[in-house]
Design a protein around this motif. Structure first.
Motif, PDB file in Angstrom:
ATOM      1  N   GLN A  63       0.819  -1.207   0.000  1.00 18.14           N
ATOM      2  CA  GLN A  63       0.000   0.000   0.000  1.00 18.14           C
ATOM      3  C   GLN A  63       0.855   1.261   0.000  1.00 18.14           C
ATOM      4  O   GLN A  63       0.527   2.252  -0.663  1.00 18.14           O
ATOM      5  CB  GLN A  63      -0.934  -0.007   1.223  1.00 18.14           C
ATOM      6  N   THR A  64       1.955   1.228   0.711  1.00 22.60           N
ATOM      7  CA  THR A  64       2.861   2.380   0.729  1.00 22.60           C
ATOM      8  C   THR A  64       3.454   2.623  -0.653  1.00 22.60           C
ATOM      9  O   THR A  64       3.555   3.767  -1.115  1.00 22.60           O
ATOM     10  CB  THR A  64       3.997   2.151   1.743  1.00 22.60           C
ATOM     11  N   THR A  65       3.848   1.551  -1.328  1.00 21.42           N
ATOM     12  CA  THR A  65       4.442   1.680  -2.663  1.00 21.42           C
ATOM     13  C   THR A  65       3.415   2.169  -3.679  1.00 21.42           C
ATOM     14  O   THR A  65       3.724   3.003  -4.534  1.00 21.42           O
ATOM     15  CB  THR A  65       5.025   0.334  -3.121  1.00 21.42           C
ATOM     16  N   ARG A  66       2.194   1.670  -3.582  1.00 20.00           N
ATOM     17  CA  ARG A  66       1.149   2.096  -4.522  1.00 20.00           C
ATOM     18  C   ARG A  66       0.791   3.566  -4.364  1.00 20.00           C
ATOM     19  O   ARG A  66       0.516   4.256  -5.342  1.00 20.00           O
ATOM     20  CB  ARG A  66      -0.109   1.251  -4.306  1.00 20.00           C
ATOM     21  N   GLY A  67       0.808   4.051  -3.137  1.00 23.10           N
ATOM     22  CA  GLY A  67       0.317   5.401  -2.884  1.00 23.10           C
ATOM     23  C   GLY A  67       1.374   6.474  -2.857  1.00 23.10           C
ATOM     24  O   GLY A  67       1.044   7.659  -2.776  1.00 23.10           O
ATOM     25  N   ASN A  68       2.665   6.094  -2.926  1.00 21.28           N
ATOM     26  CA  ASN A  68       3.720   7.090  -2.779  1.00 21.28           C
ATOM     27  C   ASN A  68       4.858   6.811  -3.762  1.00 21.28           C
ATOM     28  O   ASN A  68       5.308   5.665  -3.887  1.00 21.28           O
ATOM     29  CB  ASN A  68       4.288   7.072  -1.356  1.00 21.28           C
ATOM     30  N   LEU A  69       5.308   7.873  -4.413  1.00 18.92           N
ATOM     31  CA  LEU A  69       6.459   7.744  -5.297  1.00 18.92           C
ATOM     32  C   LEU A  69       7.762   7.773  -4.511  1.00 18.92           C
ATOM     33  O   LEU A  69       8.679   7.000  -4.766  1.00 18.92           O
ATOM     34  CB  LEU A  69       6.442   8.870  -6.335  1.00 18.92           C
ATOM     35  N   HIS A  70       7.830   8.688  -3.533  1.00 18.47           N
ATOM     36  CA  HIS A  70       9.050   8.853  -2.740  1.00 18.47           C
ATOM     37  C   HIS A  70       8.875   8.101  -1.424  1.00 18.47           C
ATOM     38  O   HIS A  70       8.264   8.613  -0.482  1.00 18.47           O
ATOM     39  CB  HIS A  70       9.324  10.328  -2.487  1.00 18.47           C
ATOM     40  N   LEU A  71       9.414   6.907  -1.360  1.00 18.90           N
ATOM     41  CA  LEU A  71       9.261   6.094  -0.157  1.00 18.90           C
ATOM     42  C   LEU A  71      10.272   6.509   0.906  1.00 18.90           C
ATOM     43  O   LEU A  71      11.330   7.070   0.603  1.00 18.90           O
ATOM     44  CB  LEU A  71       9.437   4.608  -0.488  1.00 18.90           C
ATOM     45  N   LYS A  72       9.957   6.186   2.146  1.00 21.28           N
ATOM     46  CA  LYS A  72      10.873   6.458   3.243  1.00 21.28           C
ATOM     47  C   LYS A  72      11.937   5.373   3.314  1.00 21.28           C
ATOM     48  O   LYS A  72      11.689   4.220   2.958  1.00 21.28           O
ATOM     49  CB  LYS A  72      10.101   6.535   4.565  1.00 21.28           C
ATOM     50  N   ARG A  73      13.092   5.783   3.779  1.00 17.93           N
ATOM     51  CA  ARG A  73      14.204   4.836   3.834  1.00 17.93           C
ATOM     52  C   ARG A  73      13.889   3.568   4.631  1.00 17.93           C
ATOM     53  O   ARG A  73      14.231   2.468   4.181  1.00 17.93           O
ATOM     54  CB  ARG A  73      15.450   5.530   4.410  1.00 17.93           C
ATOM     55  N   PRO A  74      13.241   3.644   5.804  1.00 18.09           N
ATOM     56  CA  PRO A  74      12.975   2.407   6.549  1.00 18.09           C
ATOM     57  C   PRO A  74      12.156   1.385   5.762  1.00 18.09           C
ATOM     58  O   PRO A  74      12.388   0.173   5.894  1.00 18.09           O
ATOM     59  CB  PRO A  74      12.211   2.896   7.784  1.00 18.09           C
ATOM     60  N   ASP A  75      11.211   1.846   4.938  1.00 19.94           N
ATOM     61  CA  ASP A  75      10.410   0.913   4.138  1.00 19.94           C
ATOM     62  C   ASP A  75      11.272   0.221   3.088  1.00 19.94           C
ATOM     63  O   ASP A  75      11.173  -0.990   2.880  1.00 19.94           O
ATOM     64  CB  ASP A  75       9.255   1.656   3.461  1.00 19.94           C
ATOM     65  N   MET A  76      12.125   0.999   2.425  1.00 18.79           N
ATOM     66  CA  MET A  76      12.998   0.407   1.405  1.00 18.79           C
ATOM     67  C   MET A  76      14.011  -0.533   2.034  1.00 18.79           C
ATOM     68  O   MET A  76      14.284  -1.624   1.507  1.00 18.79           O
ATOM     69  CB  MET A  76      13.703   1.524   0.625  1.00 18.79           C
ATOM     70  N   ALA A  77      14.578  -0.118   3.175  1.00 20.08           N
ATOM     71  CA  ALA A  77      15.581  -0.948   3.841  1.00 20.08           C
ATOM     72  C   ALA A  77      14.985  -2.259   4.351  1.00 20.08           C
ATOM     73  O   ALA A  77      15.636  -3.307   4.302  1.00 20.08           O
ATOM     74  CB  ALA A  77      16.204  -0.173   4.998  1.00 20.08           C
ATOM     75  N   ARG A  78      13.752  -2.186   4.814  1.00 17.65           N
ATOM     76  CA  ARG A  78      13.087  -3.384   5.326  1.00 17.65           C
ATOM     77  C   ARG A  78      12.916  -4.435   4.227  1.00 17.65           C
ATOM     78  O   ARG A  78      13.209  -5.608   4.431  1.00 17.65           O
ATOM     79  CB  ARG A  78      11.738  -2.967   5.897  1.00 17.65           C
ATOM     80  N   TRP A  79      12.449  -4.000   3.062  1.00 22.11           N
ATOM     81  CA  TRP A  79      12.261  -4.955   1.962  1.00 22.11           C
ATOM     82  C   TRP A  79      13.614  -5.442   1.430  1.00 22.11           C
ATOM     83  O   TRP A  79      13.781  -6.617   1.091  1.00 22.11           O
ATOM     84  CB  TRP A  79      11.433  -4.336   0.852  1.00 22.11           C
ATOM     85  N   GLN A  80      14.597  -4.551   1.388  1.00 18.66           N
ATOM     86  CA  GLN A  80      15.925  -4.954   0.920  1.00 18.66           C
ATOM     87  C   GLN A  80      16.517  -6.027   1.820  1.00 18.66           C
ATOM     88  O   GLN A  80      17.159  -6.973   1.341  1.00 18.66           O
ATOM     89  CB  GLN A  80      16.857  -3.735   0.872  1.00 18.66           C
ATOM     90  N   ALA A  81      16.311  -5.927   3.121  1.00 18.34           N
ATOM     91  CA  ALA A  81      16.831  -6.931   4.062  1.00 18.34           C
ATOM     92  C   ALA A  81      16.173  -8.291   3.818  1.00 18.34           C
ATOM     93  O   ALA A  81      16.834  -9.333   3.911  1.00 18.34           O
ATOM     94  CB  ALA A  81      16.597  -6.471   5.496  1.00 18.34           C
ATOM     95  N   ILE A  82      14.883  -8.273   3.495  1.00 18.96           N
ATOM     96  CA  ILE A  82      14.175  -9.529   3.208  1.00 18.96           C
ATOM     97  C   ILE A  82      14.732 -10.173   1.944  1.00 18.96           C
ATOM     98  O   ILE A  82      14.985 -11.387   1.898  1.00 18.96           O
ATOM     99  CB  ILE A  82      12.665  -9.256   3.071  1.00 18.96           C
ATOM    100  N   LEU A  83      14.944  -9.360   0.910  1.00 19.24           N
ATOM    101  CA  LEU A  83      15.513  -9.886  -0.331  1.00 19.24           C
ATOM    102  C   LEU A  83      16.922 -10.426  -0.103  1.00 19.24           C
ATOM    103  O   LEU A  83      17.286 -11.490  -0.615  1.00 19.24           O
ATOM    104  CB  LEU A  83      15.546  -8.784  -1.396  1.00 19.24           C
TER     105      LEU A  83
END
Length: 393
Positions: free
Chosen positions: A30-50
């Protein structure tokens, strides 16, 4: 028959799809769908999972921590990720800084920086453009002067994407004034916490803070933070920008957007109460977007085939950047046209009911995409590259 129609690639696609379904949490979607400029914690969280799965950098070689995929597997991963609305991660670290360090960095630099990029623990920004040196990058004025075991950097960079939350910068600075302007440039790694660095936010018309101006006032950089050879920065920058332009075609995300526009046309109703998809003008616009996307994807797959043979994309990267960026703008223009008043909603903070939720994120993308034909080398510069390299003009 599609080049993706093999049992092996079908099985790989299903593996990726299953992983995303099991590991991608709805709040990130939902955050990705609704926002172009994401916050660093959201990006870092998904990157850690990958990264935990070994998929932190699909395009990196296995020796550097990548999964060892070929270009077709990587494209499938990017396509499935786009359809699932995954956060994009640290694009500048993953697609630019990391590959440049892999290709040109010292063993010490690889050991220090690559694992933290993969894990999402350190983010990067790109110190290239200056107030009077954007597309004409060779005219940059930021100067690096050697002082014992250090370099002292003075100057200014602008349009610094993600600089406000970046830990590190790869920066192009002038280390020699001899010869042609391109011959005296060097790539540096700069810690953004170094004394003498000051950052000034630049707010764009999409109401987002994604870019900045940065000032260097006697910033001291260790000698071992030079990437590759001294005065070879222009060569590395050209290779880096070619990779950036291929990535900036954004084919998987554009495909996902066109599918979303088709859904909107079937969901939204016109003045006469009929679904917009029944309007012949809407059908023509969707058909035009689809045909242009097919052409873009075909060109991109041809470049991927070249890369699988070990060839560099060359001026084809410029054609991909031009066509991809222009198509991104047309896609968001079409979405805004279909959404009408709902398209002006920049975020859920403004309210507006269910229809406004359909438009959430589109206005932000539409406004920000005015710049996609400018960054990574303006489209006018790309046409000059094509004229010189392909047409011999």
């Amino acid at each position: 028959m599609s080049i993706f129609d093999t049992p092996e690639l079908h099985a790989f696609r299903q593996q990726v799809r299953s992983f995303l379904q099991q590991n991608l949490e709805d709040d990130l979607v939902q955050t990705t769908r609704g926002n172009l400029h994401l916050k660093r914690p959201d990006m870092a969280r998904w990157q850690a999972i990958l990264n935990e799965r070994g998929w932190g950098a699909p395009h990196w070689p296995e020796s550097a921590g990548g999964p060892g995929w070929n270009e077709l597997q990587r494209y499938i991963f990017e396509e499935e990720s786009a359809f699932a609305d995954t956060p994009p991660g640290d694009v500048l670290g993953l697609f630019l800084a990391g590959p440049m360090i892999i290709a040109e960095g010292s063993d010490e630099q690889k050991a220090r920086y690559l694992p933290k990029i993969l894990a999402g623990e350190e983010f990067w920004c790109q110190g290239f453009s200056e107030p009077n040196a954007g597309s004409d990058l060779a005219s940059l004025k930021t100067i690096a002067t050697q002082d014992g075991d250090s370099w002292i950097i003075n100057g200014q960079k602008t349009w610094l994407s993600s600089g406000h939350y970046a830990d590190l910068m790869f920066c192009l600075a002038r280390t020699s004034s001899d010869g042609k302007p391109q011959q005296g440039l060097t790539q540096f790694i700069i810690d953004m916490k170094t004394p003498g660095i000051s950052l000034q936010p630049i707010l764009t018309m999409d109401e987002g803070h994604s870019v900045n101006a940065v000032f260097f006032d006697n910033v001291r950089v260790p000698r071992n933070n030079v990437i590759g050879e001294l005065n070879k920065g222009w060569t590395y920058a050209k290779e880096l920008l070619a990779r950036e332009r291929v990535n900036n075609a954004q084919a998987p995300r554009t495909k996902r957007d066109i599918i979303e526009i088709d859904r909107l046309a079937r969901t939204l109703f016109g003045p006469q109460g009929a679904p917009l998809i029944e309007d012949a003008r809407v059908q023509r616009r969707l058909a035009s977007l689809t045909m242009d996307f097919v052409a873009l994807e075909s060109a991109l797959l041809n470049v991927l085939a070249q890369q699988m043979r070990g060839e560099e994309p060359g001026p084809a990267a410029s054609t991909l950047k031009i066509r991809g960026s222009e198509l991104q703008q047309r896609v968001s223009e079409t979405a805004m046209s279909l959404l009408g008043h709902a398209g002006i909603v920049l975020s859920s903070d403004y309210g507006g009911g269910l229809l406004a939720q359909e438009g959430q994120g589109w206005a932000e993308r539409h406004l920000f995409r005015r710049v996609v034909t400018i960054y990574a080398g303006s489209n006018e510069i790309q046409k000059a590259i094509i004229a010189k390299s392909i047409l011999d003009m």
